[in-house]
Scaffold this motif. Structure first.
Motif, PDB file in Angstrom:
ATOM      1  N   TYR A 260       0.828  -1.202   0.000  1.00  0.00           N
ATOM      2  CA  TYR A 260       0.000   0.000   0.000  1.00  0.00           C
ATOM      3  C   TYR A 260       0.864   1.253   0.000  1.00  0.00           C
ATOM      4  O   TYR A 260       2.029   1.246   0.410  1.00  0.00           O
ATOM      5  CB  TYR A 260      -0.939   0.021   1.205  1.00  0.00           C
TER       6      TYR A 260
ATOM      7  N   ILE B  45      -5.535   9.794  -1.561  1.00  0.00           N
ATOM      8  CA  ILE B  45      -5.665   8.574  -2.360  1.00  0.00           C
ATOM      9  C   ILE B  45      -4.836   7.457  -1.727  1.00  0.00           C
ATOM     10  O   ILE B  45      -3.666   7.642  -1.388  1.00  0.00           O
ATOM     11  CB  ILE B  45      -5.206   8.801  -3.810  1.00  0.00           C
TER      12      ILE B  45
ATOM     13  N   GLN C 222      -3.537   3.567  -2.410  1.00  0.00           N
ATOM     14  CA  GLN C 222      -3.336   2.545  -3.431  1.00  0.00           C
ATOM     15  C   GLN C 222      -2.937   1.242  -2.764  1.00  0.00           C
ATOM     16  O   GLN C 222      -2.072   1.210  -1.889  1.00  0.00           O
ATOM     17  CB  GLN C 222      -2.246   2.963  -4.418  1.00  0.00           C
TER      18      GLN C 222
ATOM     19  N   LYS D 164      -1.986  -2.982  -3.650  1.00  0.00           N
ATOM     20  CA  LYS D 164      -1.545  -3.818  -4.758  1.00  0.00           C
ATOM     21  C   LYS D 164      -1.262  -5.227  -4.269  1.00  0.00           C
ATOM     22  O   LYS D 164      -0.609  -5.428  -3.251  1.00  0.00           O
ATOM     23  CB  LYS D 164      -0.287  -3.220  -5.393  1.00  0.00           C
TER      24      LYS D 164
ATOM     25  N   GLU E 247      -4.537  -4.239  -8.539  1.00  0.00           N
ATOM     26  CA  GLU E 247      -4.419  -2.953  -7.877  1.00  0.00           C
ATOM     27  C   GLU E 247      -5.815  -2.394  -7.623  1.00  0.00           C
ATOM     28  O   GLU E 247      -6.728  -2.586  -8.434  1.00  0.00           O
ATOM     29  CB  GLU E 247      -3.640  -1.953  -8.734  1.00  0.00           C
ATOM     30  N   LYS E 248      -5.948  -1.727  -6.507  1.00  0.00           N
ATOM     31  CA  LYS E 248      -7.198  -1.019  -6.262  1.00  0.00           C
ATOM     32  C   LYS E 248      -6.891   0.291  -5.557  1.00  0.00           C
ATOM     33  O   LYS E 248      -5.881   0.423  -4.853  1.00  0.00           O
ATOM     34  CB  LYS E 248      -8.186  -1.874  -5.470  1.00  0.00           C
ATOM     35  N   PHE E 249      -7.793   1.247  -5.755  1.00  0.00           N
ATOM     36  CA  PHE E 249      -7.565   2.607  -5.284  1.00  0.00           C
ATOM     37  C   PHE E 249      -8.788   3.100  -4.520  1.00  0.00           C
ATOM     38  O   PHE E 249      -9.931   2.831  -4.904  1.00  0.00           O
ATOM     39  CB  PHE E 249      -7.301   3.552  -6.464  1.00  0.00           C
TER      40      PHE E 249
ATOM     41  N   ARG F  83      -7.831  -1.936 -10.950  1.00  0.00           N
ATOM     42  CA  ARG F  83      -7.053  -2.228 -12.153  1.00  0.00           C
ATOM     43  C   ARG F  83      -6.591  -3.674 -12.009  1.00  0.00           C
ATOM     44  O   ARG F  83      -5.777  -3.986 -11.140  1.00  0.00           O
ATOM     45  CB  ARG F  83      -5.860  -1.298 -12.295  1.00  0.00           C
TER      46      ARG F  83
END
Length: 589
Positions: free
Chosen positions: A512, A518, A520, A522, A531-533, A546
């Protein structure tokens, strides 16, 4: 004067009156009409009967606002020496779950209120749910407490025999001494469920054995508010007849106050008790109250969040007048009912969890204002003490708690303007009483006679077909849970936890990073790049993915959110299935 030389048995009667913080108004009213008021009315007819009474702060607040005459009635009985007041943590916390400063603060608040309202400062403590741990004497003495009441179960676990459980014992921790009165389980089950004469015979036997003091302590609600008790206790005059029986046997039996016993008699002995509670609680908690924090991660989460905010508030002591407002909200979030589950709903009751989080969020928001906290702000800390770090992200309007080592799941989303945690949900898990539903065991619905059964002996199934609803989850139900399936699951398969995952991403460690507002996350496995946000902007949370799941075969991504909705439209399952997008905006609330 030594009461033990008079061949007379002293009976200590302690009654505990409590309702959860901001419980439904009709529950307060019903308990008042069916238990509190009629009990005090009948007690007033017997000035020679002495009792000890504890009124929790949450109930006291309601009585002061709604039943001022009742307060006057109790004050009158206190002033004429009939009622001895007992204290506790103001909002009825389990003391061992609190830091030392909150234990003392809650007790001091309750004692001060009792002194201001009734003119008597309690010396004794009603120990919430009788949850005892050996270190408590330090907190109690620092709060001005001289004695407390536990169950005989505590002594039995410590190896004491039934014939040794009378009078009071002394215990200490670090040289700080407290008297402990063992409550009789027989009396707890006989009052008001057996005929008065049966209780008199029990007490007579104790007197003949040379015992000089026996203690009863239990909920006042069982005298009229518990199921099937009002008619028995008041319409059929059980309470009136019981007080008459005590009066008729005054030659050898006398009701007294705890402070009188401490003043006039020697202790039965010295004792060091283990961690314990009453027998039913020991069964529910698997022999130690703290086990609820293991069985229910949701309870542990709330308790650790409260501790986290308490530590901040404690450091702000005397720096701002608003800190007292924050502290009161914190105390309300410490109310015990929401942290466990037994014969009553407890943790399963949505309104109790909602109230706890509401006051927690309000306390934290005030503390942030006093600190002039700047946003966005985040901490990396193992706040829930599970050995893995969490990401506590705070924005002006929203708090988010993320678990990078559990698939980047989200266990809390606080919308501060409405003081709501919308991830305030429970995982479906087995309870011992479920077997009565699953295996259709025969259950008892009463005592079989004219007198009512104790609530601990009433087990009735209220609805048909409940066995179809008993579905258990294999992982904690929170938000932003990632799943990889080999095929598209059906709705019922998801709801009934029947799908097998190809890759349980929610078990994995995610890398992270945080950049302003933000976050992120992974995850890398052998053939999955993931991946996520999460982005927070004012009153909106944006979740994005993503994903590269490889080309070896068809795979399906599932993103699971378990949320507690406060919208009647979204509570309708058919309407919910039509959703294509869900926005967390102020207008949504």
């Amino acid at each position: 004067m030594d009461l033990s030389t008079r061949n007379q048995l002293s009976l200590l009667l302690a009654f505990h009156a409590h309702q959860p913080v901001e419980n439904f108004g009709h529950i307060f009213q019903s308990a008042f009409e069916n238990a509190y008021q009629p009990f005090i009315d009948i007690l007033a007819e017997f000035p020679e009967i002495k009792i000890s009474l504890h009124i929790s702060g949450s109930l006291l607040d309601w009585l002061l606002s709604n039943k001022p005459q009742f307060i006057q009635d109790v004050r009158k009985l206190v002033s004429r020496g009939q009622i001895e007041l007992l204290s506790a943590g103001y909002y009825e916390p389990i003391l061992i779950l609190l830091p030392e400063w909150d234990r003392i603060g809650q007790i001091n608040l309750h004692r001060a209120k009792m002194k201001a309202i009734f003119g008597q400062e309690p010396q004794g403590l009603w120990l919430t749910e009788r949850v005892w741990e050996p270190g408590l004497p330090v907190s109690l003495r620092r709060a001005g407490i001289k004695f407390t009441i536990v169950d005989d179960e505590h002594f039995k676990i410590a190896g004491y025999k039934p014939e040794e459980l009378w009078g009071y014992y002394l215990t200490e921790e670090q040289g700080m001494e407290v008297a402990i009165f063992p409550g009789s389980k027989f009396l707890r089950y006989s009052l008001p469920f057996k005929l008065p004469q049966e209780t008199i015979e029990y007490l007579k036997a104790k007197n003949q054995q040379g015992k000089n003091c026996i203690t009863f302590g239990d909920d006042l609600e069982k005298f009229g508010f518990w199921p099937q008790t009002y008619d028995w206790v008041y319409e059929k005059k059980w309470l009136y007849n019981f007080f008459c029986a005590l009066r008729d046997n005054k030659e050898w039996l006398k009701t007294v106050h705890f402070k009188d016993i401490l003043r006039d008699t020697e202790p039965t002995g010295r004792v060091y008790l283990p961690c314990a509670s009453y027998s039913e609680m020991m069964e529910w908690s698997d022999n130690m109250f703290r086990n609820f924090l293991v069985k229910y991660p949701e309870s542990n989460h709330l308790q650790k969040r409260v501790f986290m905010v308490s530590s901040v508030i404690n450091q702000l002591y005397d720096k701002n007048k608003k800190i007292e407002e924050a502290r009161l909200h914190l105390y309300k979030a410490q109310n015990n009912d929401v942290y466990w589950h037994g014969i009553f709903g407890g943790l399963y009751l949505v309104n109790l969890r909602q109230n706890a989080y509401r006051h927690l969020i309000m306390a934290e928001r005030i503390a942030d204002e006093i600190k002039q906290q700047r946003f966005p702000y985040y901490q990396v800390r193992d706040f829930d003490l599970d050995g893995r770090e969490e990401l506590v992200f705070k924005h002006e309007l929203i708090n988010v708690i993320i678990h990078p080592h559990q698939g980047g799941t989200v266990s809390e989303i606080d919308y501060k303007p409405r003081e709501m945690n919308i991830v305030n949900v429970l995982t479906r898990r087995p309870e011992k009483y479920h077997r009565k539903i699953l295996y259709k065991e025969k259950v008892a619905c009463g005592s079989g006679g004219e007198n009512p059964a104790s609530i601990h002996n009433i087990e009735a199934v209220k609805e048909e077909g409940l066995e179809e609803l008993l579905v258990y989850d294999s992982y904690r139900k929170v938000a932003w849970i990632d799943h990889i399936y080999s095929r598209c699951p059906q709705v019922q398969e998801i709801m009934r936890n029947q799908m097998t995952e190809e890759v349980p991403l929610w078990k994995m460690d995610y890398e992270y990073s945080v950049s302003k507002n933000i976050i992120q996350l992974k995850c890398l496995t052998s053939d999955i790049e993931f991946e996520k946000f999460l982005a927070v902007e004012k009153n909106v949370i944006d979740f994005e993915y993503r994903v590269n799941i490889g080309d070896s075969h068809s795979r399906w991504l599932g993103s699971e959110f378990n949320l507690l909705f406060y919208s009647q439209e979204l509570l309708n399952w058919n309407e919910f299935q039509k959703l294509e997008e869900l926005k967390f905006e102020d207008s949504w609330f």
